[in-house]
Scaffold this motif. Structure first.
Motif, mmCIF file in Angstrom:
data_model
loop_
_atom_site.group_PDB
_atom_site.id
_atom_site.type_symbol
_atom_site.label_atom_id
_atom_site.label_comp_id
_atom_site.label_asym_id
_atom_site.label_seq_id
_atom_site.Cartn_x
_atom_site.Cartn_y
_atom_site.Cartn_z
ATOM 1 N N SER A 131 -51.452 39.152 50.456
ATOM 2 C CA SER A 131 -50.385 38.206 50.133
ATOM 3 C C SER A 131 -50.347 37.050 51.113
ATOM 4 O O SER A 131 -50.776 37.167 52.260
ATOM 5 C CB SER A 131 -49.032 38.924 50.097
ATOM 6 N N GLN A 132 -49.818 35.953 50.609
ATOM 7 C CA GLN A 132 -49.588 34.747 51.413
ATOM 8 C C GLN A 132 -48.180 34.271 51.115
ATOM 9 O O GLN A 132 -47.837 34.022 49.965
ATOM 10 C CB GLN A 132 -50.589 33.658 51.051
ATOM 11 N N VAL A 133 -47.375 34.150 52.148
ATOM 12 C CA VAL A 133 -46.008 33.679 51.993
ATOM 13 C C VAL A 133 -46.022 32.157 51.959
ATOM 14 O O VAL A 133 -46.683 31.509 52.762
ATOM 15 C CB VAL A 133 -45.117 34.186 53.144
ATOM 16 N N MET A 134 -45.291 31.591 51.017
ATOM 17 C CA MET A 134 -45.200 30.138 50.892
ATOM 18 C C MET A 134 -44.105 29.625 51.814
ATOM 19 O O MET A 134 -43.005 30.181 51.827
ATOM 20 C CB MET A 134 -44.918 29.756 49.451
ATOM 21 N N LEU A 135 -44.417 28.574 52.555
ATOM 22 C CA LEU A 135 -43.451 28.013 53.498
ATOM 23 C C LEU A 135 -42.679 26.844 52.901
ATOM 24 O O LEU A 135 -41.460 26.855 52.870
ATOM 25 C CB LEU A 135 -44.177 27.581 54.776
#
Length: 144
Positions: A131-135
């Protein structure tokens, strides 16, 4: 499905409430022709529905891209069952590359995201997630 259908779909993805007149103008067709095409796309299951994305006052949502890596050769319908009942999943795509599926998810924070990832990993078809968290959102246009 031809290029005009894809243009109509892209317009509806960006603005699902776009008027038939505006769509017709954009794709250089008459309003009745656009209405027939949209009706066919709905009947054929290409357009599965329309939705409103509602922002809760004062609530900050966490968005992330979640990749699913599935075990072995899996059928599309089996993969869909992994996440179809999860309201956090806003959209899911099959992709070419290392993972099998990429999903855009929305959670109430990192604890909620972690819980979602744990639940997804518990499914027998899921080997791994990434996963990659969106900033921050730099641009909001979506096209297919």
């Amino acid at each position: 499905m031809d290029a005009i259908d894809r243009n109509i779909l892209n317009l509806l993805v960006v603005d699902g409430r776009m008027s038939l007149t505006d769509i017709a103008r954009s794709v250089a067709l008459s309003v009745p022709a656009v209405k027939r095409r949209i009706g066919r796309l709905e009947r054929d299951g290409v357009i599965k529905g329309y939705t409103a994305i509602v922002a809760e006052p004062g609530a900050r949502k966490l968005h992330a891209l979640v990749e699913l890596f599935c075990a072995g050769q899996t059928e599309r319908e089996d993969i869909i069952r992994v996440f179809q009942d999860r309201p956090e999943v806003l959209v899911a795509f099959t992709v070419a590359g290392d993972s099998d599926v990429v999903m855009l998810v929305q959670t109430d924070g990192t604890d909620h995201l972690e819980s979602l990832l744990i639940d997804l990993r518990r499914h027998p078809l899921v080997r791994q997630t990434r996963s990659q968290v969106m900033l921050n959102t730099l641009m909001g246009r979506i096209t297919l």
